[in-house]
Design an enzyme around this catalytic site. Structure first.
Site, PDB file in Angstrom:
ATOM      1  N   TYR A 142      -2.221   0.638  -4.307  1.00 29.21           N
ATOM      2  CA  TYR A 142      -3.462   1.053  -3.640  1.00 29.21           C
ATOM      3  C   TYR A 142      -4.405   1.781  -4.590  1.00 29.21           C
ATOM      4  O   TYR A 142      -5.620   1.781  -4.390  1.00 29.21           O
ATOM      5  CB  TYR A 142      -3.138   2.000  -2.473  1.00 29.21           C
ATOM      6  CG  TYR A 142      -2.837   1.324  -1.174  1.00 29.21           C
ATOM      7  CD1 TYR A 142      -1.735   0.490  -1.045  1.00 29.21           C
ATOM      8  CD2 TYR A 142      -3.643   1.526  -0.057  1.00 29.21           C
ATOM      9  CE1 TYR A 142      -1.442  -0.124   0.154  1.00 29.21           C
ATOM     10  CE2 TYR A 142      -3.360   0.926   1.145  1.00 29.21           C
ATOM     11  CZ  TYR A 142      -2.260   0.096   1.248  1.00 29.21           C
ATOM     12  OH  TYR A 142      -1.983  -0.506   2.441  1.00 29.21           O
ATOM     13  N   LYS A 189      12.203  -2.968  -4.559  1.00 27.02           N
ATOM     14  CA  LYS A 189      12.384  -4.354  -4.998  1.00 27.02           C
ATOM     15  C   LYS A 189      12.841  -4.266  -6.457  1.00 27.02           C
ATOM     16  O   LYS A 189      12.211  -4.821  -7.370  1.00 27.02           O
ATOM     17  CB  LYS A 189      11.044  -5.108  -4.839  1.00 27.02           C
ATOM     18  CG  LYS A 189      11.134  -6.600  -5.043  1.00 27.02           C
ATOM     19  CD  LYS A 189      11.823  -7.346  -3.919  1.00 27.02           C
ATOM     20  CE  LYS A 189      11.997  -8.808  -4.280  1.00 27.02           C
ATOM     21  NZ  LYS A 189      12.870  -9.536  -3.329  1.00 27.02           N
ATOM     22  N   ASP A 221      12.708  -6.923   1.200  1.00 27.28           N
ATOM     23  CA  ASP A 221      12.779  -8.137   2.033  1.00 27.28           C
ATOM     24  C   ASP A 221      13.952  -8.066   3.006  1.00 27.28           C
ATOM     25  O   ASP A 221      13.848  -8.460   4.167  1.00 27.28           O
ATOM     26  CB  ASP A 221      12.838  -9.405   1.157  1.00 27.28           C
ATOM     27  CG  ASP A 221      13.812  -9.307   0.004  1.00 27.28           C
ATOM     28  OD1 ASP A 221      14.365  -8.220  -0.244  1.00 27.28           O
ATOM     29  OD2 ASP A 221      14.039 -10.338  -0.674  1.00 27.28           O
ATOM     30  N   ASP A 245       3.271   0.359   4.053  1.00 28.58           N
ATOM     31  CA  ASP A 245       2.191  -0.105   4.921  1.00 28.58           C
ATOM     32  C   ASP A 245       2.689  -1.259   5.793  1.00 28.58           C
ATOM     33  O   ASP A 245       2.509  -1.281   7.006  1.00 28.58           O
ATOM     34  CB  ASP A 245       1.003  -0.567   4.064  1.00 28.58           C
ATOM     35  CG  ASP A 245      -0.125  -1.116   4.910  1.00 28.58           C
ATOM     36  OD1 ASP A 245      -0.488  -0.457   5.898  1.00 28.58           O
ATOM     37  OD2 ASP A 245      -0.635  -2.208   4.593  1.00 28.58           O
ATOM     38  N   ASP A 249       4.022  -1.124  10.069  1.00 25.47           N
ATOM     39  CA  ASP A 249       3.399  -1.940  11.121  1.00 25.47           C
ATOM     40  C   ASP A 249       4.474  -2.736  11.848  1.00 25.47           C
ATOM     41  O   ASP A 249       4.469  -2.852  13.070  1.00 25.47           O
ATOM     42  CB  ASP A 249       2.354  -2.907  10.526  1.00 25.47           C
ATOM     43  CG  ASP A 249       0.927  -2.398  10.731  1.00 25.47           C
ATOM     44  OD1 ASP A 249       0.767  -1.173  10.900  1.00 25.47           O
ATOM     45  OD2 ASP A 249      -0.014  -3.214  10.721  1.00 25.47           O
TER      46      ASP A 249
HETATM   47  C1  IPM Z   1      -2.672   2.232   7.390  1.00 24.90           C
HETATM   48  C2  IPM Z   1      -3.818   1.256   7.265  1.00 24.90           C
HETATM   49  C3  IPM Z   1      -4.566   1.551   5.980  1.00 24.90           C
HETATM   50  C4  IPM Z   1      -3.612   1.339   4.826  1.00 24.90           C
HETATM   51  C5  IPM Z   1      -5.847   0.722   5.794  1.00 24.90           C
HETATM   52  C6  IPM Z   1      -6.788   0.847   6.955  1.00 24.90           C
HETATM   53  C7  IPM Z   1      -6.548   1.058   4.493  1.00 24.90           C
HETATM   54  O1  IPM Z   1      -3.371  -0.041   7.323  1.00 24.90           O
HETATM   55  O2  IPM Z   1      -2.931   3.448   7.492  1.00 24.90           O
HETATM   56  O3  IPM Z   1      -1.536   1.798   7.397  1.00 24.90           O
HETATM   57  O4  IPM Z   1      -3.449   0.216   4.355  1.00 24.90           O
HETATM   58  O5  IPM Z   1      -3.014   2.321   4.389  1.00 24.90           O
HETATM   59 MG    MG Z   2      -1.291  -0.207   7.704  1.00 29.76          MG
END
Ligand code: IPM
Ligand code: MG
Length: 354
Positions: A142, A189, A221, A245, A249
Site C-alpha cells: 500500500y 507467503k 492461500d 485487507d 473482507d
Molecule cells: C479497508 C478498505 C481500504 C483498504 C480501502 C478503502 C483503501 O478496503 O479498510 O479495508 O484497502 O485498506
Molecule cells: Mg478492505
C-alpha cells in the site's frame, strides 16, 4: 471521565450510522456519568467537495487533539469509474492511517447465536467462531514504491517491510493472544515472497519472549481456504497489509452481515474506530443501513481507548438483545419487519437507559 472524541462521519451512509453510535455513546455517558465532547471534522468525498482534499490538515489536527476517533466510511462512486481523478476519497484514508501512525488494524470476527442461520456458511462450521485479525496497516504494498515504466506499458507496486515494522505488529499479536486462547497464526507467503520470509523469521525470533503462546505459520492461500472451512479453529491472526485487507473482507461475512463487524486501528499515540463496511452509496439517506458495526466500534473504543469495560459490555449486550428480538435493519430482517437505521439506534438507547 471526560472523553474527547473526534467524529469523522465521512461519505455515503457514514453520517447516518455515526449518528446512531453517537446516540448510543451519549446514553452510555449518561448512565455511567461520563462527559463526551464530540468534535466533528471532514473526510473523504465530503472533504474533497468542501476543501479539495480528502484528509485536510484541520481534520488531522482535530484527530491529534482527541483521545479517540470515531469514523464512519469514505468513498463515492463518482471517483470509482474515473481513473483520471486526481484526488480520491480513499487517499484520505491512507493518509490518515499514515499520519496518525495507525499501524495495527484490529478486525474481529465473531458470531451471534441468534444469527447463525444468516451466515453463508453452514451453522456447524461457524458455531463458536471468535477470531481477531491484526492487519499491518501502514506498510507493505500500500505504501511501497510504485510507478510506470516502458512508456507507461509496465506498472509496478512494491511490498517492503522493515524488521521493526514486523516487530511492533507481532508484539500486539502476541500480547492479544496472551489475553485470549494463547494461539497466534502468522499468515504469510514465505514460500514465495522475501518480505514474508522476513515476517516469519522475525516472528520466530519473538517466540521465546512469549513461551506460553503457541504460534502457527500458515500460507495466505491456505488460510483463505480454512477460513471458510473451519473459521472457529482460528484465534489471533497477524498478517501484512494487503493479505489482511483481503482476508478480513472474507472473514467479515461469516457472521451473517457485513453491517455487523467493528474494527479499531491503533498506533502508539492515536486510535481510530470504524465499521468494517464501506460507504454503501446506494443506501445514502434512506435510513436502511445497519448501524450495529459502528455501534460495536464505539464499544471497542470505550474498552480499548478508555479501559471502560462495563460500558463496552453493556453496548454489546443491548446489540445482542436487538438481534434476538428482531429489532434489525433490512439486511437482517429476512422477510420479517425491518426497522430504520435511526429506529435501531433509538432502541439501543432505550435499552441502555432503562
Ligand atoms: C479497508 C478498505 C481500504 C483498504 C480501502 C478503502 C483503501 O478496503 O479498510 O479495508 O484497502 O485498506
Ligand atoms: Mg478492505
Amino acid at each position: 471521565m471526560k472523553l474527547n472524541i473526534a467524529l469523522l462521519a465521512g461519505d455515503g451512509i457514514g453520517p447516518e450510522v455515526i449518528d446512531q453510535a453517537v446516540k448510543v455513546s451519549d446514553a452510555i455517558a449518561q448512565k455511567f456519568n461520563h462527559e463526551i465532547n464530540w468534535t466533528s471534522a471532514l473526510t473523504g468525498a465530503a472533504a474533497i467537495d468542501a476543501v479539495g482534499e480528502p484528509y485536510p490538515d484541520e481534520t488531522h489536527q482535530v484527530c491529534l487533539d482527541a483521545d479517540a476517533i470515531l469514523f464512519g466510511a469514505i468513498g463515492h462512486p463518482r471517483f470509482d469509474n474515473d481513473p483520471s481523478a486526481k484526488v480520491r476519497p480513499e487517499q484520505g484514508l491512507l493518509k490518515m492511517r499514515q499520519k496518525l501512525g495507525l499501524f495495527a488494524n484490529v478486525r474481529p470476527t465473531f458470531t451471534f447465536p441468534s444469527l447463525l442461520d444468516k451466515s453463508p456458511l453452514k451453522k456447524e462450521r461457524i458455531e463458536g467462531t471468535d477470531l481477531v485479525f491484526l492487519r499491518e496497516l501502514t506498510g507493505g504494498i500500500y505504501f511501497g514504491e510504485r510507478g510506470r515504466k516502458d512508456d507507461g506499458n509496465t506498472a509496478f507496486d512494491t511490498c517492503t517491510y522493515t524488521r521493526a515494522e514486523v516487530v511492533r505488529i507481532a508484539k500486539k499479536g502476541f500480547e492479544l493472544a496472551m489475553t485470549r486462547s494463547k494461539r497466534l497464526c502468522c499468515v504469510d507467503k514465505a514460500n514465495v515472497l522475501e518480505s514474508s520470509r522476513l515476517w516469519r523469521e522475525t516472528v520466530q525470533a519473538m517466540e521465546k519472549d512469549y513461551p506460553e503462546v503457541e504460534v502457527a505459520y500458515e500460507f495466505v492461500d491456505a488460510v483463505a481456504m480454512r477460513l471458510v472451512q473451519w473459521p472457529n479453529s482460528y484465534d489471533v491472526l497477524i498478517t501484512e497489509n494487503l493479505f489482511g485487507d483481503i482476508l478480513t473482507d472474507e472473514a467479515s461475512v461469516i457472521s451473517g452481515s457485513m453491517g455487523l463487524m467493528p474494527s479499531a486501528s491503533v498506533g502508539e499515540e492515536n486510535a481510530l474506530y470504524e465499521p468494517i463496511h464501506g460507504s454503501y452509496p446506494q443506501a445514502t439517506g434512506l435510513n436502511i443501513a445497519n448501524p450495529l458495526a459502528t455501534v460495536l466500534s464505539a464499544a471497542m473504543m470505550f474498552e480499548m481507548s478508555f479501559d471502560l469495560h462495563e460500558e463496552g459490555a453493556l453496548i454489546r449486550k443491548v446489540v445482542e438483545q436487538a438481534l434476538k428480538e428482531g429489532y434489525v435493519t433490512e439486511d437482517l430482517a429476512d422477510g420479517g419487519k425491518a426497522y430504520g437505521t435511526a429506529e435501531v439506534g433509538s432502541y439501543l438507547v432505550d435499552a441502555i437507559l432503562k
